[in-house]
Design an enzyme around this catalytic site. Structure first.
Site, PDB file in Angstrom:
ATOM      1  N   ARG A 174     -19.422  23.116  14.064  1.00  0.00           N
ATOM      2  CA  ARG A 174     -19.789  23.160  15.476  1.00  0.00           C
ATOM      3  C   ARG A 174     -20.970  22.242  15.764  1.00  0.00           C
ATOM      4  NH1 ARG A 174     -19.355  29.270  18.000  1.00  0.00           N
ATOM      5  NH2 ARG A 174     -17.104  29.530  17.709  1.00  0.00           N
ATOM      6  N   ILE A 216     -13.894  17.062   0.685  1.00  0.00           N
ATOM      7  CA  ILE A 216     -13.672  15.899  -0.179  1.00  0.00           C
ATOM      8  C   ILE A 216     -14.823  15.708  -1.160  1.00  0.00           C
ATOM      9  CG2 ILE A 216     -12.221  14.761   1.523  1.00  0.00           C
ATOM     10  CD1 ILE A 216     -14.611  12.991   2.230  1.00  0.00           C
ATOM     11  N   CYS A 252      -7.442  21.144   9.456  1.00  0.00           N
ATOM     12  CA  CYS A 252      -8.712  21.247   8.735  1.00  0.00           C
ATOM     13  C   CYS A 252      -9.791  20.725   9.678  1.00  0.00           C
ATOM     14  CB  CYS A 252      -8.652  20.490   7.415  1.00  0.00           C
ATOM     15  SG  CYS A 252      -8.088  18.785   7.527  1.00  0.00           S
ATOM     16  N   GLY A 298      -7.850  16.469  10.046  1.00  0.00           N
ATOM     17  CA  GLY A 298      -6.394  16.539  10.021  1.00  0.00           C
ATOM     18  C   GLY A 298      -5.719  15.492   9.179  1.00  0.00           C
ATOM     19  N   ASP A 332      -6.677  14.992   5.557  1.00  0.00           N
ATOM     20  CA  ASP A 332      -6.885  15.220   4.124  1.00  0.00           C
ATOM     21  C   ASP A 332      -6.208  16.516   3.674  1.00  0.00           C
ATOM     22  OD1 ASP A 332      -8.351  12.902   3.486  1.00  0.00           O
ATOM     23  OD2 ASP A 332     -10.160  13.761   4.340  1.00  0.00           O
ATOM     24  N   ARG A 385     -10.274   6.537   0.791  1.00  0.00           N
ATOM     25  CA  ARG A 385     -10.196   7.566  -0.250  1.00  0.00           C
ATOM     26  C   ARG A 385      -9.956   6.966  -1.633  1.00  0.00           C
ATOM     27  NH1 ARG A 385     -12.390   9.755   3.246  1.00  0.00           N
ATOM     28  NH2 ARG A 385     -11.694  11.553   4.459  1.00  0.00           N
TER      29      ARG A 385
END
Length: 546
Positions: free
Chosen positions: A225, A250, A311, A314, A316, A357
């Site tokens: 938040r 990650i 998540c 959106g 990973d 990544r």
């Protein structure tokens, strides 16, 4: 005739001669609209209206709708009308426009302002038997102020209503399984149960309760938040249930993988090998991912309820869960063709950042963006292949080769971060696809135990004790063999090999007795017979004889 009338008549004749009675008008009298005609207006929906007063010389070129806004583009400005606010951005003030995935647009202005738009949620699969859908999106924009979005709440609620309108074959009274009785409702839904395959869903007129699966923990969702994100509040989303899976971000996955590489690259100590492997928490992360996918599959298949997965961004953890659940539910994605479609649609087209990544981008030195997300998902597919060896058309060598070329950069499939970057850099035309290697009739990647035609929904065992270390990837000297390899060094004792190879083999004990090694080296007939026996009977999966 008066002098004034003669002068007026002379002026009209001069004007007519300048304009030309038959030819086009003179350049002195061509207006700007004739030199620069307005472009044709393109509308996504016919009922859309221009939401602002058009200025002199301004022409509206595009009208479209986002998830919570109306977007208009003219030759002068970008106009975004939200429910309670309006944003006007002159085109010359826009510094950069980035399409981070298929459904998010981020606009950076020269005055340091940032405009972002969420285009829509995406439905990625609909269960044919009961109509339950799997949808994916990113986190809602709640922030510390507790903002609400009426359009977003309506959209999430509409997913469950739409699934109730199209209940699939459930409404027609088709039997989902033979011999289903009342005991099927009491079937065990524990994650560690792989023996229960019952499914029974009662058809109801009211929409089923939507499951919102948040891949993060509740603490991480609330912490987001501070960045403008957050999680859904069940009070504002009626007929919805929010479940937090507690998957690591990650940074935790990257640290776990680094620990795993360190453990697998050093000399093994038999006394603490298992404890060292456990300390990496790699298998624990795989277990949580499998549990999340099983929860999605069970909710859709057994309960007939729609699921919304997200998540933070959106791209990973969300594709990990959704793609794995689709493998569990649909046997098509266990084939070579279906697996390619799955990777292309759920990973590449939805904007998983392979460039960041995997460290392919120019800023490869930035470790904060690197993480083996796709490798972790392939490891989970490998765990399913171990538990269900007859239900996949491809073998372990196929997955290993896919891992290798994810990082090799020999093919353009996994370069850049999203389809927009690949299109901009012309990667599709300048490089070859990795699927040309993996699908071009190469029998080395086919699973000889595969039995097509099975519609079974997979219910794997997700506990850590049932998972295996992927030695073909993480241990250097245990790559899978193919049928065409004639290299005898694979079957020799580490003592007979060079000192350098002994160091790479981690001094693991040999799997074959010395008498077999001697026969393999001296007797060609025995070697041929043993190779057939090993590949087709003892080692149906890719063999590791050293």
């Amino acid at each position: 005739m008066s002098l004034r009338s003669q002068v007026g008549s002379g002026n009209s004749k001069v004007l007519a001669s300048l304009q030309g009675e038959e030819g086009p008008p003179s350049l002195e009298y061509i207006q700007a609209k004739d030199l620069f005609p307005p472009k044709e207006l393109v509308k996504e929906e016919e009922n859309l209206q221009v939401p602002f007063t058009v200025l002199q010389g301004e022409g509206v070129e595009f009208l479209g709708r986002a998830a919570d806004a109306l977007i208009a583009i003219s030759n002068y400005r970008l106009h975004i009308k939200f429910k309670d606010s309006v944003i006007n951005v002159p085109l010359r003030m826009i510094d950069s426009v980035e399409s981070r995935d298929m459904f998010q647009l981020h606009i950076a202005c020269k005055d340091s302002k940032v405009v972002s738009g969420e285009l829509s949620d995406s439905c990625v699969r609909i269960h044919l038997r009961n109509g339950a859908a799997i949808a994916r999106c990113s986190q809602p924009e709640i922030s510390w102020w507790g903002w609400r979005n009426a359009d977003d709440e309506y959209l999430v609620t509409s997913i469950a209503k739409a699934c109730a309108l199209d209940p699939g074959t459930r409404a027609s009274g088709a039997s989902l399984s033979t011999g289903t009785n009342d005991a099927s409702e009491a079937c065990d839904t524990d994650f560690d149960s792989s023996l229960t395959a019952c499914s029974g869903v009662e058809s109801t007129a009211a929409p089923q309760k939507l499951l919102i699966l948040d891949a993060r923990s509740y603490t991480a969702a609330v912490a987001n938040r501070a960045k403008g994100g957050g999680c859904e509040c069940e009070e504002y989303y009626p007929n919805c249930e929010v479940v937090f899976m507690g998957m690591a971000n990650i940074h935790a996955i990257r640290n776990s993988f680094q620990y795993l590489r360190a453990v697998c690259s050093q000399m093994p100590d038999p006394s603490n090998w298992l404890s060292a492997l456990e300390s990496t928490k790699w298998l624990q992360h795989l277990s949580v991912m499998l549990k999340a996918a099983v929860l999605v599959a069970n909710t859709v298949d057994r309960e007939g309820r729609p699921v919304l997965v997200h998540c933070s961004d959106g791209w990973d953890r969300t594709p990990q869960i959704v793609a794995l659940a689709k493998i569990l539910l649909d046997p098509y994605y266990r084939t070579l063709e279906g697996f390619q479609v799955l990777v292309e649609s759920d990973w590449l087209d939805f904007g998983h950042k392979f460039g960041d990544r995997c460290g392919h981008q120019e800023n490869a030195e930035d470790q904060n963006e690197q993480c083996p997300v796709f490798l972790q998902w392939l490891d989970s597919v490998h765990q399913l292949l171990k538990q269900f060896p007859c239900l996949f058309e491809f073998n372990e060598a196929f997955l290993v080769k896919l891992v290798q070329h994810t990082y090799s950069c020999l093919y353009g499939t996994f370069l850049a971060n999203n389809p927009c970057e690949r299109e901009k850099r012309n990667i599709y035309k300048r490089t070859c696809s990795v699927w040309a290697l993996l699908r071009a009739g190469n029998k080395n990647f086919h699973n000889f135990l595969y039995t097509p035609g099975s519609d079974m929904v997979l219910h794997p065992v997700c506990h850590v004790r049932a998972l295996h270390l992927w030695t073909a990837v993480y241990l250097p000297a245990s790559s899978p063999c193919t049928l065409g390899e004639e290299n005898m060094d694979l079957y020799l004792s580490p003592v007979a090999q060079s000192q350098e190879f002994c160091g790479r083999s981690l001094d693991r004990p040999q799997c074959l007795p010395p008498v077999f090694l001697l026969l393999l080296k001296s007797n060609k007939w025995f070697y041929t017979w043993f190779k057939f026996y090993a590949f087709y009977i003892v080692f149906p999966s890719p063999c590791r004889l050293t």
